[in-house]
Structure formats: structure tokens, C-alpha cells
Design an enzyme around this catalytic site. Structure first.
Site, mmCIF file in Angstrom:
data_model
loop_
_atom_site.group_PDB
_atom_site.id
_atom_site.type_symbol
_atom_site.label_atom_id
_atom_site.label_comp_id
_atom_site.label_asym_id
_atom_site.label_seq_id
_atom_site.Cartn_x
_atom_site.Cartn_y
_atom_site.Cartn_z
ATOM 1 N N HIS A 14 0.866 -1.204 0.000
ATOM 2 C CA HIS A 14 0.000 0.000 0.000
ATOM 3 C C HIS A 14 0.892 1.239 0.000
ATOM 4 O O HIS A 14 1.544 1.543 0.992
ATOM 5 C CB HIS A 14 -0.918 0.019 1.236
ATOM 6 N N HIS A 16 1.589 5.426 -1.803
ATOM 7 C CA HIS A 16 1.247 6.585 -2.649
ATOM 8 C C HIS A 16 2.537 7.169 -3.227
ATOM 9 O O HIS A 16 3.421 7.574 -2.481
ATOM 10 C CB HIS A 16 0.528 7.665 -1.834
ATOM 11 N N LYS A 100 -9.287 -0.259 -6.018
ATOM 12 C CA LYS A 100 -9.325 0.389 -4.707
ATOM 13 C C LYS A 100 -10.659 1.094 -4.496
ATOM 14 O O LYS A 100 -11.067 1.921 -5.314
ATOM 15 C CB LYS A 100 -8.192 1.417 -4.620
ATOM 16 N N HIS A 137 -10.441 1.319 1.559
ATOM 17 C CA HIS A 137 -10.249 2.325 2.613
ATOM 18 C C HIS A 137 -11.504 2.242 3.469
ATOM 19 O O HIS A 137 -12.564 2.723 3.071
ATOM 20 C CB HIS A 137 -10.072 3.725 2.019
ATOM 21 N N HIS A 175 -4.658 -0.435 5.739
ATOM 22 C CA HIS A 175 -4.162 0.367 6.874
ATOM 23 C C HIS A 175 -5.085 0.303 8.089
ATOM 24 O O HIS A 175 -5.599 1.327 8.535
ATOM 25 C CB HIS A 175 -3.890 1.818 6.466
ATOM 26 N N ASP A 248 1.465 2.729 3.445
ATOM 27 C CA ASP A 248 0.608 3.900 3.216
ATOM 28 C C ASP A 248 1.444 5.183 3.219
ATOM 29 O O ASP A 248 0.963 6.246 3.611
ATOM 30 C CB ASP A 248 -0.521 3.998 4.253
HETATM 31 O O1 DOR Z 1 -3.342 9.788 5.431
HETATM 32 C C1 DOR Z 1 -3.652 9.439 4.307
HETATM 33 N N1 DOR Z 1 -3.060 9.983 3.221
HETATM 34 N N2 DOR Z 1 -4.588 8.509 4.159
HETATM 35 C C2 DOR Z 1 -5.085 8.187 2.957
HETATM 36 O O2 DOR Z 1 -5.962 7.370 2.902
HETATM 37 C C3 DOR Z 1 -4.599 8.867 1.736
HETATM 38 C C4 DOR Z 1 -3.261 9.419 1.936
HETATM 39 C C5 DOR Z 1 -2.847 10.392 0.861
HETATM 40 O O3 DOR Z 1 -3.023 10.089 -0.322
HETATM 41 O O4 DOR Z 1 -2.321 11.451 1.204
HETATM 42 ZN ZN ZN Z 2 -3.308 5.087 1.375
#
Ligand code: DOR
Ligand code: ZN
Length: 345
Positions: A14, A16, A100, A137, A175, A248
Site C-alpha cells: 500500500h 502513494h 481500490k 479504505h 491500513h 501507506d
Molecule cells: O493519510 C492518508 N493519506 N490517508 C489516505 O488514505 C490517503 C493518503 C494520501 O493520499 O495522502
Molecule cells: Zn493510502
């Protein structure tokens, strides 16, 4: 005492990466540690089609430093108008590894998410038939539900019925932050798994709210009380194949975190393995780290494990107070502190 640990190369289930210049600067932090990562699709605009995912994958691949072998695994951002045929085709062609589900407005860049989960059931039926993994999520967004209760409420309002209605659908509860989620996943059986972040193993909600507001410890779902953190530690180090690594890691520049409306997300990628291993060490579970980091995820996703390995050794590592991304400051998780393990290769 074990001072050196060599395990199969882990994956991050997971993550980004963002896009553009930020993506190019954050990819190396992940690629030096992990063989693969499930790349979240919450870009602006979101990654909603196989064509968009394939192009995004190419941009990520171009950012992998020479000499590293890293494979991004792409996800489809589900919306109220997801085309099940495009999703199925994208999965069959190997573009999509999973899809997702963001409830609309649950978190960063989720405005285009699903507004009514029951309306998504025909897409979930198709995913079950095609054996496509669903990443969730799991938070409700209702204004009358306290932010600390949103995960637990999601289980009761939605997750139970998704899992009951689609018993063969493989679901990753992303998460997780509560003992309630640990209990749900454990009882649900092997078609349901969960990722656990480093921050939810290290911090409880005091880290966000005591001694002043601490924006760098704010993410979604928010950290909960200490009892939940301990339940997550027990799950992660239990050896159960239903729990595996997913950072995450969510990069936001320092100025966007330290603002009147600070962004949600913790940049955990730079010292992710050191951070997780510190937890396993504290819990006396070093021998279970490889399962959590490198074996349970591939088994759930039905992918081969990585062939090569990584080695960590007991040594002090000072995490810098800030790092640079696009020439700007970004604050990593554990900024300004010392961790007890170092990745040596
Ligand atoms: O804290 C977070 N940031 N939770 C999420 O689900 C998305 C993520 C983000 O993309 O910044
Ligand atoms: Zn995430």
C-alpha cells in the site's frame, strides 16, 4: 541476540507515489528497499482506467534508478461509474493487480470515490467472478460519526455485508487501525487480509494531540488509542498470513502539512524497513518479520515471492529532520529520532 537479519526482499502492499516531479523524487526511497509496491490510484485526476494505469506505470518505471529492480503494481480507482469490462480487461492484461474502493470524501483525493457502496455491488460481483483483489479504505464519512469511530462503523455498515455477499472476493482491509479490524479480519477467514502501516504500530493518538498539534503524525485513518496500537502489534507479529506490510507512505510537502488545513498522510517510505523491524524487535518477533514483510502479501495476491534478499543489521540510524523532494522540505516519519536497525543491502 540476533544482530543481522537477511530476508527475502519485501514488497509494500500500500503506497502513494503521486505523479510528476514529486513521484520522480520519492520512487527511489521505495525502490531501494522493496521489490514491488501496490500503487494507490488517488491522483488528480484519479487512475480510473487501464489506459491511465498503464501510462502511470510507465512514468513510475522511468523514475526507478538504474540498477534497481522494482515493479509497480497498479490499482484501479473505483467510482460510481466504473466500467466493469475495462476493469476486467485491464486485470486480464496484467495492468491492474487490484481495485481500490475509496468511500467518497474519506481521504486525500477521494472526492471521485464511491458515493453509495451498495450501487457498486455489480462491479464487486464482476471482480469476484474475475478474481480481482479489492482494496478498501474502510471508513464511513457520515458527519455524525466521530472520526475515531469511522473504521469500526465501516465494518458494521459495509464490510460485513461485502464479505458475506461476495464470499470468494479477496478483500484487503487497508491500513487497519483498530482491534475491531483485527478481530474482523481474523474471523473472516483467508479471503480477507489487512495491511498495517508503521505509524499505526508506533504511535497512538496522543502523538498527534499531546504537547501541541503534531501534523506530521496525522494521517487517515487517524491513529487510535493505545489498546488498538497494541492489538495491531499483536496481529502484525502473530505470524498470521492475513496481516502484511503496507506503509501507506503518503508524501505531502512540509508546508502543506504545517498549514491551517494540514494534509493527511505520513511519509513513511524512507526508513520503512528500519521502522517495521524496530517493532518486531521490541515484540521479540524477529523470526516473524520475513512472513509479514515478504511472504504473506505475495501469497494473498497469488504472486511469486521475490528471488533476491535484503539484509538489516542492528545499528543506530539517525532519521533526518527533513528530506528534500522537488527541492522542498518534506518530513519523514521518525524525523529527528534514532532507529535501531539499518538496511545494509
Ligand atoms: O493519510 C492518508 N493519506 N490517508 C489516505 O488514505 C490517503 C493518503 C494520501 O493520499 O495522502
Ligand atoms: Zn493510502
Amino acid at each position: 541476540m540476533t544482530d543481522r537479519l537477511t530476508i527475502r526482499r519485501p514488497d509494500d502492499w500500500h503506497l502513494h507515489f503521486r505523479d510528476g516531479a514529486v513521484m520522480r523524487d520519492v520512487v527511489p526511497f521505495t525502490a531501494r528497499q522493496f521489490g514491488r509496491a501496490i500503487v494507490m490510484p488517488n491522483l488528480t485526476p484519479p487512475v480510473t482506467s487501464a489506459a491511465l494505469a498503464a501510462a502511470y506505470r510507465d512514468r513510475i518505471m522511468a523514475a526507478v534508478p538504474a540498477g534497481l529492480h522494482f515493479t509497480p503494481l497498479m490499482t484501479c480507482y473505483l467510482t460510481d461509474s466504473t466500467d466493469p469490462d475495462d476493469l476486467a480487461r485491464g486485470a486480464a492484461e496484467g495492468v491492474f493487480t487490484a481495485a481500490k474502493l475509496y468511500p467518497a470524501n474519506a481521504t486525500t483525493n477521494s472526492a471521485a470515490g464511491v458515493s453509495n457502496i451498495e450501487n457498486l455491488f455489480p462491479v464487486l460481483a464482476r471482480m469476484e467472478a474475475e478474481d480481482i483483489v479489492l482494496c478498501i479504505h474502510g471508513e464511513v464519512t457520515d458527519h455524525d460519526i466521530d472520526v475515531f469511530d469511522r473504521e469500526k462503523e465501516f465494518i458494521e455498515r459495509h464490510l460485513r455485508s461485502i464479505v458475506a455477499t461476495f464470499p470468494k472476493l479477496r478483500v484487503v482491509f487497508e491500513h487497519i487501525t483498530t482491534g475491531d479490524a483485527v478481530d474482523f479480519v481474523t474471523a473472516a477467514g483467508p479471503q480477507v487480509a489487512a495491511t498495517i502501516t508503521p505509524q499505526h504500530l508506533h504511535i497512538n493518538r496522543n502523538a498527534m494531540l499531546v504537547g501541541g498539534m503534531q501534523p506530521h503524525n496525522y494521517c487517515l485513518p487517524v491513529a487510535k488509542r493505545e489498546t488498538h496500537r497494541l492489538a495491531l502489534r499483536a496481529a502484525a507479529t502473530s505470524g498470521s498470513p492475513q496481516f502484511f506490510l503496507g506503509t501507506d507512505s503518503a508524501p505531502h510537502l512540509k508546508r502543506d502539512k504545517e498549514s491551517a488545513c494540514g494534509c493527511a498522510g505520513i511519509f513513511g517510505a524512507p526508513f520503512a524497513l528500519e521502522s517495521y523491524l524496530t517493532v518486531f524487535d521490541e515484540e521479540g518477533a524477529l523470526e516473524r518479520f520475513e512472513g509479514f514483510a515478504s511472504l504473506h502479501g505475495p501469497a494473498f495476491y497469488r504472486l511469486p515471492v521475490n528471488e533476491d534478499s535484503v539484509t538489516l543489521e542492528r545499528a543506530e540510524v539517525a532519521v533526518p529532520p527533513v528530506l528534500q523532494v522537488t527541492g522542498e522540505d518534506i518530513v519523514p516519519f521518525h524525523a529527528g529520532t534514532t532507529l535501531g536497525w539499518r538496511l545494509v543491502g
